[in-house]
Design a protein around this motif. Structure first.
Motif, PDB file in Angstrom:
ATOM      1  N   GLU A  43       0.834  -1.206   0.000  1.00  0.00           N
ATOM      2  CA  GLU A  43       0.000   0.000   0.000  1.00  0.00           C
ATOM      3  C   GLU A  43       0.873   1.261   0.000  1.00  0.00           C
ATOM      4  O   GLU A  43       0.581   2.237  -0.704  1.00  0.00           O
ATOM      5  CB  GLU A  43      -0.938  -0.010   1.219  1.00  0.00           C
ATOM      6  CG  GLU A  43      -1.941   1.138   1.243  1.00  0.00           C
ATOM      7  CD  GLU A  43      -2.834   1.170   0.007  1.00  0.00           C
ATOM      8  OE1 GLU A  43      -3.245   2.280  -0.401  1.00  0.00           O
ATOM      9  OE2 GLU A  43      -3.112   0.089  -0.566  1.00  0.00           O
ATOM     10  N   GLU A  44       1.956   1.242   0.779  1.00  0.00           N
ATOM     11  CA  GLU A  44       2.867   2.387   0.803  1.00  0.00           C
ATOM     12  C   GLU A  44       3.549   2.566  -0.551  1.00  0.00           C
ATOM     13  O   GLU A  44       3.749   3.695  -1.015  1.00  0.00           O
ATOM     14  CB  GLU A  44       3.913   2.196   1.899  1.00  0.00           C
ATOM     15  CG  GLU A  44       3.343   2.340   3.309  1.00  0.00           C
ATOM     16  CD  GLU A  44       4.342   1.919   4.384  1.00  0.00           C
ATOM     17  OE1 GLU A  44       4.104   2.246   5.564  1.00  0.00           O
ATOM     18  OE2 GLU A  44       5.352   1.267   4.032  1.00  0.00           O
ATOM     19  N   ALA A  45       3.907   1.437  -1.179  1.00  0.00           N
ATOM     20  CA  ALA A  45       4.542   1.509  -2.495  1.00  0.00           C
ATOM     21  C   ALA A  45       3.607   2.154  -3.512  1.00  0.00           C
ATOM     22  O   ALA A  45       4.028   2.977  -4.343  1.00  0.00           O
ATOM     23  CB  ALA A  45       4.950   0.115  -2.965  1.00  0.00           C
ATOM     24  N   ARG A  46       2.335   1.784  -3.450  1.00  0.00           N
ATOM     25  CA  ARG A  46       1.359   2.382  -4.371  1.00  0.00           C
ATOM     26  C   ARG A  46       1.238   3.896  -4.143  1.00  0.00           C
ATOM     27  O   ARG A  46       1.210   4.679  -5.103  1.00  0.00           O
ATOM     28  CB  ARG A  46       0.002   1.716  -4.191  1.00  0.00           C
ATOM     29  CG  ARG A  46      -0.053   0.285  -4.721  1.00  0.00           C
ATOM     30  CD  ARG A  46      -1.303  -0.427  -4.254  1.00  0.00           C
ATOM     31  NE  ARG A  46      -1.418  -1.783  -4.807  1.00  0.00           N
ATOM     32  CZ  ARG A  46      -2.211  -2.727  -4.309  1.00  0.00           C
ATOM     33  NH1 ARG A  46      -2.974  -2.449  -3.234  1.00  0.00           N
ATOM     34  NH2 ARG A  46      -2.265  -3.927  -4.864  1.00  0.00           N
ATOM     35  N   LYS A  47       1.157   4.289  -2.889  1.00  0.00           N
ATOM     36  CA  LYS A  47       1.036   5.721  -2.574  1.00  0.00           C
ATOM     37  C   LYS A  47       2.298   6.484  -2.974  1.00  0.00           C
ATOM     38  O   LYS A  47       2.230   7.610  -3.471  1.00  0.00           O
ATOM     39  CB  LYS A  47       0.752   5.905  -1.081  1.00  0.00           C
ATOM     40  CG  LYS A  47      -0.636   5.463  -0.656  1.00  0.00           C
ATOM     41  CD  LYS A  47      -0.848   5.673   0.838  1.00  0.00           C
ATOM     42  CE  LYS A  47      -2.254   5.269   1.257  1.00  0.00           C
ATOM     43  NZ  LYS A  47      -2.462   5.440   2.728  1.00  0.00           N
ATOM     44  N   LYS A  67       4.532  18.300  -4.262  1.00  0.00           N
ATOM     45  CA  LYS A  67       4.984  18.237  -2.867  1.00  0.00           C
ATOM     46  C   LYS A  67       3.818  18.094  -1.895  1.00  0.00           C
ATOM     47  O   LYS A  67       3.992  17.576  -0.791  1.00  0.00           O
ATOM     48  CB  LYS A  67       5.794  19.492  -2.527  1.00  0.00           C
ATOM     49  CG  LYS A  67       7.179  19.513  -3.147  1.00  0.00           C
ATOM     50  CD  LYS A  67       7.883  20.840  -2.912  1.00  0.00           C
ATOM     51  CE  LYS A  67       8.184  21.051  -1.452  1.00  0.00           C
ATOM     52  NZ  LYS A  67       8.978  22.286  -1.227  1.00  0.00           N
ATOM     53  N   SER A  68       2.628  18.551  -2.296  1.00  0.00           N
ATOM     54  CA  SER A  68       1.487  18.475  -1.377  1.00  0.00           C
ATOM     55  C   SER A  68       1.069  17.033  -1.100  1.00  0.00           C
ATOM     56  O   SER A  68       0.396  16.754  -0.106  1.00  0.00           O
ATOM     57  CB  SER A  68       0.297  19.254  -1.950  1.00  0.00           C
ATOM     58  OG  SER A  68      -0.151  18.667  -3.161  1.00  0.00           O
ATOM     59  N   LEU A 104       2.156  10.009   2.846  1.00  0.00           N
ATOM     60  CA  LEU A 104       3.223   9.019   2.997  1.00  0.00           C
ATOM     61  C   LEU A 104       3.667   8.862   4.444  1.00  0.00           C
ATOM     62  O   LEU A 104       3.543   9.804   5.247  1.00  0.00           O
ATOM     63  CB  LEU A 104       4.435   9.441   2.146  1.00  0.00           C
ATOM     64  CG  LEU A 104       4.173   9.587   0.644  1.00  0.00           C
ATOM     65  CD1 LEU A 104       5.398  10.189  -0.038  1.00  0.00           C
ATOM     66  CD2 LEU A 104       3.815   8.249   0.021  1.00  0.00           C
ATOM     67  N   PRO A 105       4.227   7.690   4.802  1.00  0.00           N
ATOM     68  CA  PRO A 105       4.841   7.513   6.122  1.00  0.00           C
ATOM     69  C   PRO A 105       6.015   8.481   6.286  1.00  0.00           C
ATOM     70  O   PRO A 105       6.579   8.966   5.291  1.00  0.00           O
ATOM     71  CB  PRO A 105       5.334   6.062   6.111  1.00  0.00           C
ATOM     72  CG  PRO A 105       4.659   5.414   4.971  1.00  0.00           C
ATOM     73  CD  PRO A 105       4.315   6.465   3.989  1.00  0.00           C
ATOM     74  N   PHE A 111      10.748  11.264  -0.478  1.00  0.00           N
ATOM     75  CA  PHE A 111      10.017  11.904  -1.570  1.00  0.00           C
ATOM     76  C   PHE A 111      10.450  13.366  -1.736  1.00  0.00           C
ATOM     77  O   PHE A 111      10.746  13.824  -2.858  1.00  0.00           O
ATOM     78  CB  PHE A 111       8.515  11.819  -1.302  1.00  0.00           C
ATOM     79  CG  PHE A 111       7.670  12.561  -2.299  1.00  0.00           C
ATOM     80  CD1 PHE A 111       7.538  12.098  -3.595  1.00  0.00           C
ATOM     81  CD2 PHE A 111       7.007  13.718  -1.934  1.00  0.00           C
ATOM     82  CE1 PHE A 111       6.762  12.780  -4.524  1.00  0.00           C
ATOM     83  CE2 PHE A 111       6.223  14.410  -2.848  1.00  0.00           C
ATOM     84  CZ  PHE A 111       6.101  13.939  -4.147  1.00  0.00           C
ATOM     85  N   LEU A 112      10.501  14.105  -0.629  1.00  0.00           N
ATOM     86  CA  LEU A 112      10.907  15.514  -0.693  1.00  0.00           C
ATOM     87  C   LEU A 112      12.353  15.653  -1.151  1.00  0.00           C
ATOM     88  O   LEU A 112      12.708  16.600  -1.863  1.00  0.00           O
ATOM     89  CB  LEU A 112      10.710  16.180   0.667  1.00  0.00           C
ATOM     90  CG  LEU A 112       9.249  16.345   1.111  1.00  0.00           C
ATOM     91  CD1 LEU A 112       9.186  16.894   2.537  1.00  0.00           C
ATOM     92  CD2 LEU A 112       8.485  17.252   0.145  1.00  0.00           C
TER      93      LEU A 112
END
Length: 540
Positions: free
Chosen positions: A299-303, A313-314, A319-320, A327-328
């Motif tokens: 699920e985290e991979a999909r997000k 950036k929003s 994400l965890p 990501f940032l």
């Protein structure tokens, strides 16, 4: 549970130990190199009426890694050699011409070797089988074969067999050169690796030796090594800042290894910007791979992939915490890549981003397969795994930082999954999978191409490995063919071919020299830590 990767093999060595060299020393070496470049350039002019001398000199300059000083002259020489008739009954000379021209993207027919064959089409003359220099030249030349060139496949088998019979009875340096070629043929040998071997062998090449050429090679290597050391200091500091910021303790710290791949692609001083961007992109590639393989739930991979596809950036709030930082950091690094580009080049970063998004989507597909305990059909697996092997990602990121020759047309070609990118990925992916098959893949990895082939065709591991090894060979044949097919893109095809050479080195012998790079530390030191002693030059 995350796999236990060994820590960075150099730690903070380059950050703490690379210091500016005395200005006077640098100036002296640069001035001496300029003098020697002029002198060697005159040598190329003097031998213009002797094709064999020209070919030998070009070969020496390439193997010593100083041909970048003479690109225009060498291109003119090879163009003229290709146009002119060449009548030689010497196997070494015919094969040398074949190798130099094919490598430069000039078509030469395998029929050039027919004069050395018997009536039944086989190589059988005693003159050939007792000519180790000619056999080695044939063996190396034939490895520039393309698809459906059976005559060159036979030449490889013939030359390899007789070279193996002659081993142990050859004089230096031919014995060393034969041993290396039987491991990795010269056209697949990373250029800087050959430099470090040949620079110590060249003085024994009596008919070709010139002390000015050797001096230029030694000084040029040492000057460039200082450039590479300073870049390693910078990129190791970049990695230290990045890793402390995102705190991803599950990833492979392979910053020197990533820089090594960039160095393999282009070692010349004028490609410093491209080299640094590409090295950082390779590290982000590795981090993304480890994140999908090791850290993220499905699920985290999909997000995470959704956020990367929107590039907004929003989306970070979805994400965890640790993936938020990653990501940032990705967004920030790509902004820095754009800042490195000139105003008229900044459009290139959109290609950069798109290639990374394509990579992410394919990593997600592999994660879907893994978490669902699904073994895809072989064709589907290859389609995805060539993308996660870098078929689009690496050619695009390799081109983005280059100079004005990196046009929109070139980037469109690279982003459209070109033959060259696919050929590179075939070599790298299939050699990587053979290494995983030999040593055992990590529990968090999706099934490899070897396992998919075994599952689909009901064959043994040995049969599947032979199939995958053959597909890696096909990747090399495709890369050789692309030199002729896409000659307009030859400067970029050559750089992608250089990446094939680095992959061949890292995964040679069914070992994963990227993930498990400890045993390569001495090799890295020879490139990045230890200069060639100046007393190797005979100033008398």
């Amino acid at each position: 549970m995350a796999p236990a990767f060994h820590p960075a093999i150099f730690g903070d060595f380059f950050i703490n130990n690379v210091q500016p060299s005395p200005k006077e020393s640098d100036e002296w070496m640069e001035e001496r190199v300029d003098q020697l470049v002029e002198e060697v350039g005159r040598m190329l002019e003097v031998c213009k009426d002797d094709v064999v001398k020209q070919m030998n000199l070009v070969d020496v300059l390439q193997r010593l890694g100083i041909d970048h000083h003479f690109e225009e002259q060498i291109d003119t020489i090879l163009k003229n050699i290709h146009r002119a008739e060449f009548n030689s009954s010497d196997l070494y000379e015919v094969a040398l011409r074949f190798r130099l021209l094919r490598k430069q993207g000039y078509w030469v027919s395998p029929d050039e070797f027919n004069k050395f064959k018997a009536e039944d089409g086989s190589f059988s003359s005693d003159d050939i089988t007792n000519d180790p220099k000619g056999l080695l030249s044939l063996y190396n030349a034939a490895h520039l074969l393309t698809h459906n060139e059976k005559a060159l496949e036979e030449a490889i088998l013939f030359a390899r067999h007789h070279l193996q019979l002659l081993r142990g009875n050859l004089a230096y340096p031919l014995d060393e050169q034969v041993t290396r070629a039987l491991e990795i043929p010269l056209p697949r040998t990373m250029k800087r690796v050959e430099v470090l071997n040949y620079i110590f062998e060249y003085s024994a090449e009596e008919k070709m030796f010139n002390p000015s050429i050797l001096e230029l090679a030694v000084l040029d290597f040492n000057i460039l090594q200082k450039v590479h050391q300073n870049e390693l200091k910078e990129i190791c500091q970049w990695w230290e800042n990045l890793s402390s910021d995102i705190r991803l303790d599950y990833v492979r710290e392979r910053v020197v290894e990533c820089y090594f791949c960039a160095y393999a692609a282009y070692y010349e001083k004028e490609h410093a910007r491209a080299r640094m961007i590409f090295a950082k992109r390779c590290m982000l590639f590795s981090l993304l791979d480890d994140t999908y393989d090791v850290r993220a739930t499905l699920e985290e991979a999909r997000k995470f992939n959704d956020a990367l596809q929107r590039w907004d950036k929003s989306d970070v709030s979805l994400l965890p915490e640790d993936l938020k930082r990653f990501f940032l950091s990705i967004i920030s690094n790509f902004r820095e890549f754009e800042d490195e580009l000139e105003p008229h080049e900044k459009y290139r970063n959109s290609y950069n981003i798109k290639a990374f998004q394509i990579l992410s989507s394919n990593f997600l597909q592999e994660a879907e397969w893994f978490h669902q305990n699904y073994i895809p059909c072989f064709t589907d697996h290859v389609t995805v795994s060539l993308q996660t092997g870098g078929a689009i990602e690496l050619p695009v990121s390799l081109i983005v930082g280059m100079g004005d020759i990196a046009t929109k047309e070139v980037l469109d070609w690279a982003l459209a999954n070109p033959d060259a990118g696919r050929a590179f990925a075939e070599v790298a992916r299939f050699m990587d999978d053979l290494a995983a098959s030999h040593s055992g893949r990590d529990k968090m990895d999706v099934a490899s191409t070897v396992e998919c082939y075994m599952n689909e065709h009901g064959v043994t591991r040995e049969v599947a490995e032979a199939k995958i090894a053959g597909m890696a060979e096909d990747g090399w044949k495709s890369m050789n063919q692309i030199r002729f097919k896409h000659r307009a893109f030859l400067p970029f095809v050559q750089r992608i071919a250089n990446l094939c050479m680095s992959a061949t080195l890292l995964y040679h012998g069914k070992k994963n020299g990227f993930s498990n790079s400890l045993e390569l530390k001495d090799m890295f030191e020879s490139h990045f830590v230890n200069p060639i002693p100046l007393n190797h030059i005979d100033y008398d």
